[in-house]
Design a protein around this motif. Structure first.
Motif, PDB file in Angstrom:
ATOM      1  N   TYR A 217       0.875  -1.168   0.000  1.00  0.00           N
ATOM      2  CA  TYR A 217       0.000   0.000   0.000  1.00  0.00           C
ATOM      3  C   TYR A 217       0.911   1.216   0.000  1.00  0.00           C
ATOM      4  O   TYR A 217       1.742   1.398   0.900  1.00  0.00           O
TER       5      TYR A 217
ATOM      6  N   GLU B 236       1.129   5.206   0.096  1.00  0.00           N
ATOM      7  CA  GLU B 236       0.277   6.347   0.429  1.00  0.00           C
ATOM      8  C   GLU B 236       1.114   7.603   0.626  1.00  0.00           C
ATOM      9  O   GLU B 236       2.320   7.540   0.803  1.00  0.00           O
TER      10      GLU B 236
ATOM     11  N   MET C 260      -1.510  10.228   4.755  1.00  0.00           N
ATOM     12  CA  MET C 260      -2.386   9.053   4.813  1.00  0.00           C
ATOM     13  C   MET C 260      -3.770   9.287   4.193  1.00  0.00           C
ATOM     14  O   MET C 260      -4.601   8.393   4.205  1.00  0.00           O
ATOM     15  N   ALA C 261      -4.023  10.489   3.681  1.00  0.00           N
ATOM     16  CA  ALA C 261      -5.364  10.772   3.155  1.00  0.00           C
ATOM     17  C   ALA C 261      -5.540  10.199   1.752  1.00  0.00           C
ATOM     18  O   ALA C 261      -6.649  10.140   1.245  1.00  0.00           O
ATOM     19  N   VAL C 262      -4.448   9.792   1.119  1.00  0.00           N
ATOM     20  CA  VAL C 262      -4.540   9.223  -0.228  1.00  0.00           C
ATOM     21  C   VAL C 262      -3.529   8.091  -0.343  1.00  0.00           C
ATOM     22  O   VAL C 262      -2.440   8.144   0.235  1.00  0.00           O
ATOM     23  N   GLY C 263      -3.897   7.050  -1.068  1.00  0.00           N
ATOM     24  CA  GLY C 263      -2.987   5.926  -1.260  1.00  0.00           C
ATOM     25  C   GLY C 263      -3.630   4.864  -2.112  1.00  0.00           C
ATOM     26  O   GLY C 263      -4.824   4.911  -2.403  1.00  0.00           O
TER      27      GLY C 263
ATOM     28  N   ASN D 271       5.854   8.653  14.246  1.00  0.00           N
ATOM     29  CA  ASN D 271       4.493   8.313  13.804  1.00  0.00           C
ATOM     30  C   ASN D 271       3.428   9.191  14.448  1.00  0.00           C
ATOM     31  O   ASN D 271       2.305   8.746  14.670  1.00  0.00           O
TER      32      ASN D 271
ATOM     33  N   TRP E  11      -0.165   9.246  13.301  1.00  0.00           N
ATOM     34  CA  TRP E  11      -1.165   8.240  13.676  1.00  0.00           C
ATOM     35  C   TRP E  11      -2.152   8.800  14.700  1.00  0.00           C
ATOM     36  O   TRP E  11      -3.216   8.220  14.906  1.00  0.00           O
TER      37      TRP E  11
ATOM     38  N   ARG F 109      -5.404   5.710  12.149  1.00  0.00           N
ATOM     39  CA  ARG F 109      -4.502   4.857  11.373  1.00  0.00           C
ATOM     40  C   ARG F 109      -5.182   4.146  10.218  1.00  0.00           C
ATOM     41  O   ARG F 109      -4.536   3.514   9.415  1.00  0.00           O
ATOM     42  N   ARG F 110      -6.507   4.220  10.142  1.00  0.00           N
ATOM     43  CA  ARG F 110      -7.167   3.536   9.034  1.00  0.00           C
ATOM     44  C   ARG F 110      -6.965   4.330   7.753  1.00  0.00           C
ATOM     45  O   ARG F 110      -6.893   5.565   7.777  1.00  0.00           O
ATOM     46  N   ALA F 111      -6.892   3.606   6.633  1.00  0.00           N
ATOM     47  CA  ALA F 111      -6.691   4.270   5.350  1.00  0.00           C
ATOM     48  C   ALA F 111      -7.782   5.309   5.119  1.00  0.00           C
ATOM     49  O   ALA F 111      -8.952   5.058   5.413  1.00  0.00           O
ATOM     50  N   GLY F 112      -7.378   6.467   4.622  1.00  0.00           N
ATOM     51  CA  GLY F 112      -8.346   7.519   4.352  1.00  0.00           C
ATOM     52  C   GLY F 112      -8.502   8.488   5.511  1.00  0.00           C
ATOM     53  O   GLY F 112      -9.040   9.573   5.355  1.00  0.00           O
TER      54      GLY F 112
ATOM     55  N   PRO G 205     -12.995  10.467   6.263  1.00  0.00           N
ATOM     56  CA  PRO G 205     -13.889  10.263   5.112  1.00  0.00           C
ATOM     57  C   PRO G 205     -15.152  11.114   5.223  1.00  0.00           C
ATOM     58  O   PRO G 205     -15.689  11.566   4.209  1.00  0.00           O
TER      59      PRO G 205
ATOM     60  N   THR H 163     -10.298   7.674  -1.548  1.00  0.00           N
ATOM     61  CA  THR H 163      -9.843   6.592  -0.678  1.00  0.00           C
ATOM     62  C   THR H 163     -10.720   6.581   0.562  1.00  0.00           C
ATOM     63  O   THR H 163     -11.322   7.582   0.894  1.00  0.00           O
ATOM     64  N   PRO H 164     -10.778   5.500   1.310  1.00  0.00           N
ATOM     65  CA  PRO H 164     -10.052   4.273   1.024  1.00  0.00           C
ATOM     66  C   PRO H 164     -10.756   3.397  -0.003  1.00  0.00           C
ATOM     67  O   PRO H 164     -11.976   3.289   0.004  1.00  0.00           O
TER      68      PRO H 164
ATOM     69  N   SER I  19       2.648  -1.745   5.389  1.00  0.00           N
ATOM     70  CA  SER I  19       2.319  -0.537   4.635  1.00  0.00           C
ATOM     71  C   SER I  19       0.822  -0.205   4.735  1.00  0.00           C
ATOM     72  O   SER I  19       0.465   0.964   4.704  1.00  0.00           O
TER      73      SER I  19
ATOM     74  N   ARG J 103      -1.110  -1.197   7.347  1.00  0.00           N
ATOM     75  CA  ARG J 103      -1.413  -1.118   8.781  1.00  0.00           C
ATOM     76  C   ARG J 103      -2.564  -2.032   9.218  1.00  0.00           C
ATOM     77  O   ARG J 103      -3.250  -1.736  10.181  1.00  0.00           O
TER      78      ARG J 103
END
Lengths: 488, 267
Positions: free
Chosen positions: A23, A25, A29-32, A338, A341, A345-348, A413, B12-13, B149, B151
């Motif tokens: 992954y 990003e 972490m807002a885009v990946g 970090n 975080w 920590r979740r994507a988006g 989101p 995303t996501p 990567s 998480r």
């Protein structure tokens, strides 16, 4: 049952080049996106990756340590080429202070190599983890931008592997156009294979730092302008929650290099071990400290934290001038590993940094409006940092003779639609005031904004160079597609 | 204001970047691996089954096709010899893309050839090392890169009670399992910081091809029962788990027998 697959077009990997599926990003972490990451170790391997991507008709996004907040090193429609496998310092001359480095050498590697000899990088970012290739591609600046310019001004020469596989040596005489376009060219014209840069002679491992508390934005700008002649570094933290008469209140840090003789024992202070950041923060192991920030990561918590920081800053001002190591002063972002975080920590989930650069003539009015409108919209940045800048000769530079204000906005989101609308409104203000933006920090601009912020001549020349060196558009990123329509 | 033409925030996501039910089982053609694949499919997971023997994978696919599909589970298969570590990055990528993301990787491939008392066959030993350890590292590294990567994710390694001590009967099998234990522990310690879990499973005797012809065995369980306990341990985010759990007692005793005594014993 077999899931449908688009895997076939990703099948042919160049032999021997390390790759993995990850992954990828932006730092915020807002885009990946998931994708294949290549890690060549040599120029030949790098060329092999270019060749195989061209054969497969897949784009490549160049990436260093992935420290750009937005989508500058994200390529969700192709592969990613991570240059960190090429990370040798090829030559270092302690007599002249000139270093010759492979592209994946980090700022950390560089300073740890040169400081014991009495040198420090001329330009460093707030974190020591970026690679030199990433730093050059984004043309990073430091807290001394007003005095020494961006990192491009410290680069003597570089080798660039163009998408066709050609290796071009560029400096201010040879391929001067490419020199001024590739620095700050966000990885669109080729991959850096070697970077030669000059560094700064220092006579101590310490700086002399002085803190200055300011009750508002006008006072902050006035106090910083008054010190551009005497201070080597200037940066102000602002409490973005403070409103009314306290709008823009904050704390300035001014630092200067020590003269020969001021440090009685430079050999001791120049030692790398003495530069290291503290392993604990209030007794908490650094690696867990982000969890404490997580508890405060909402408007009320951050309002309180910013107010507390302003209150406590009175104590630091009372200390008067004090000495602090280069690393401790420069790399504030590395104190809490970090820390991002804390934004989730979740994507988006994460943050964007929205950094506006405004000419000095309109700066006060525009920056004031940016802070006020954020408060009015109740979309207040959790961190605000003010710096002074100067122009430079690079084609797509973000620099102005003026000021920048960097704002960390929380992204979820649920809130991102409103945040993007807010930034869009601010962008209008900034562009109306003759301002600019910086691609290492950006995730919100559109092509119309690029057309307004860059001189037409530079923009056209950059596009022409891109089409000449990369007619098939091999090098591409989310950023290139978002802000430049992929140079179509 | 130009809100009408305002740029849109990134989409995303994507589904792949959020946790789901997608598993990769290496060594899925028989024994515990096959049982795990079947259980996961029955529970509604998308499963990629990797193994060396194509005909057994076909059999597994046929069996999974017969399972009730209430939860929408599915199986894809890939033929691969884990001793060919250089093939792993591409195959891992292909399967992760096919599944639309990855949440669970199980390394269940292992060989345990019969070893005579006076046998010291280096070729045979290194082959075991390639399958039991080399393959585990190749797939474990690929999983670690992805999970770190993104998480999230869980890596389960099927080790063995045999890794606790060096025994007369199977010097290198025990060595491979001890190596696996250390490797998995190191990954667990590395990845816990970013919310990724690594689970070391230490089965006792499980009724599979590996234990065929060994006579009557202590606490023997079926492969399906082992699979049930393994998934339970993984969900509980157990660090190390004996399967079944009472092997913990045996392991504790065995680990504490001093060497001067242990070398006299026939265990």
């Amino acid at each position: 049952m077999t899931a449908s697959t688009n895997a076939s077009r990703f099948d042919a990997a160049p032999r021997g080049v390390r790759s993995s599926f990850e992954y990828v990003e932006g730092w915020g972490m807002a885009v990946g996106a998931h994708g294949r990451v290549f890690r060549p170790r040599t120029v030949d391997e790098l060329r092999a990756v270019f060749a195989s991507a061209r054969r497969d008709g897949v784009t490549l996004g160049l990436r260093g340590s992935g420290c750009s907040y937005g989508d500058a090193s994200v390529n969700e429609r192709g592969h990613v080429l991570d240059v960190r496998g090429m990370n040798r310092i090829m030559a270092w001359d302690p007599a002249t202070g000139v270093a010759e480095c492979e592209p994946g050498v980090t700022i950390e590697q560089l300073w740890k190599t040169i400081l014991p000899d009495g040198w420090w990088p001329r330009v460093v970012s707030g974190t020591m983890f970026p690679t030199l290739a990433g730093a050059a591609a984004m043309n990073i600046h430091g807290k001394n931008n007003y005095a020494v310019g961006p990192i491009g001004d410290a680069i003597r020469a570089f080798d660039l592997v163009t998408p066709s596989g050609e290796l071009l040596t560029c400096d201010r005489e040879r391929n001067a156009d490419l020199f001024h376009a590739a620095i700050g060219g966000f990885g669109m014209l080729g991959a850096f294979a070697r970077i030669v840069l000059a560094t700064k002679r220092v006579h101590s491992g310490d700086l002399e730092v002085r803190a200055l508390r300011v009750p508002g934005l006008a006072e902050a700008m006035e106090a910083m302008d008054a010190r551009t002649g005497s201070a080597d570094y200037l940066v102000a933290w602002l409490d973005a929650f403070a409103d009314g008469a306290a709008l823009g209140r904050g704390l300035i840090h001014a630092a200067r290099y020590l003269e020969p003789g001021e440090d009685p024992d430079p050999a001791r202070t120049l030692a790398v071990a003495r530069q290291e950041l503290p392993p604990n923060i209030f007794g908490v192991p650094k690696s867990e400290a982000w969890r404490a920030l997580r508890l405060l990561n909402h408007d009320a918590g951050m309002r309180a934290l910013n107010a507390a920081k302003y209150a406590v800053s009175a104590l630091e001002v009372e200390r008067g001038a004090y000495r602090q190591s280069h690393a401790a002063f420069a790399f504030l972002l590395d104190y809490v590993p970090n820390w991002k975080w804390a934004y989730g920590r979740r994507a988006g989930h994460g943050l964007i940094q929205y950094q506006v650069f405004v000419p000095k003539e309109t700066a006060y009015r525009v920056l004031r409006a940016v802070l006020e409108e954020s408060q009015r919209a109740r979309i207040v940045p959790y961190l605000a940092v003010l710096k002074r800048h100067r122009p430079d000769p690079f084609w797509l530079t973000h620099a102005v003779d003026g000021w920048s204000l960097a704002l960390d906005f929380k992204v979820t989101p649920e809130t991102k639609e409103a945040l993007w609308r807010h930034c869009s409104a601010l962008t209008e203000r900034v562009l109306d005031g003759g301002g600019k933006f910086y691609f290492a920090k950006d995730l919100v601009l559109a092509p119309e904004h690029a057309r307004r912020m860059f001189p037409a001549k530079e923009l056209a020349a950059f596009g022409a160079l891109k089409r000449r060196l990369d007619p098939d558009n091999l090098l591409s990123t989310n950023l290139a597609r978002r802000v430049f329509d992929g140079f179509a | 204001m130009t809100t009408a033409t305002a740029p849109r925030p990134p989409e995303t996501p994507a589904r792949a970047a959020t946790p789901g039910k997608r598993a990769l089982v290496v060594g899925a053609s028989s024994g515990i691996g096959a049982a795990l694949a079947k259980r996961l499919v029955a529970e509604g997971w998308q499963v990629a089954a990797v193994a060396r023997r194509a005909e057994l994978l076909d059999l597994l696919a046929a069996e999974c096709a017969k399972l009730p599909r209430a939860g929408g589970g599915g199986l894809v298969t890939a033929v691969h010899d884990v001793a060919r570590a250089h093939e792993v990055p591409e195959l891992f990528e292909r399967l992760a893309r096919e599944l639309g993301g990855l949440d669970l990787v199980v390394y269940a491939a292992a060989v345990m050839p019969k070893v005579a008392k006076d046998e010291y066959d280096t070729e045979k030993d290194l082959e075991q090392l390639a399958v039991n350890v080399g393959g585990c590292i190749a797939w474990g590294n690929a999983a670690a890169r992805l999970f770190q990567s993104q998480r999230f994710g869980t890596l389960v390694g099927i080790s063995s009670i045999a890794g606790e001590r060096g025994r007369k009967g199977a010097p290198v099998y025990g060595t491979t399992k001890a190596a696996m234990n250390t490797y998995l522990e190191a990954l667990r310690n590395r990845l816990s910081e970013c919310g990724v879990h690594v689970c070391t499973i230490k089965p006792g005797f499980v009724d599979t091809d590996m234990t065929k012809g060994m006579g009557k065995l202590l606490w023997l369980i079926s492969a399906d029962e082992a699979a049930r306990l393994i998934l339970k341990a993984a969900r509980a985010r157990a660090n190390e788990r004996f399967v079944p759990r009472q092997w913990w007692i045996v392991a504790t005793v065995i680990k504490n027998i001093p060497s001067f005594l242990f070398k006299k014993l026939n265990v």
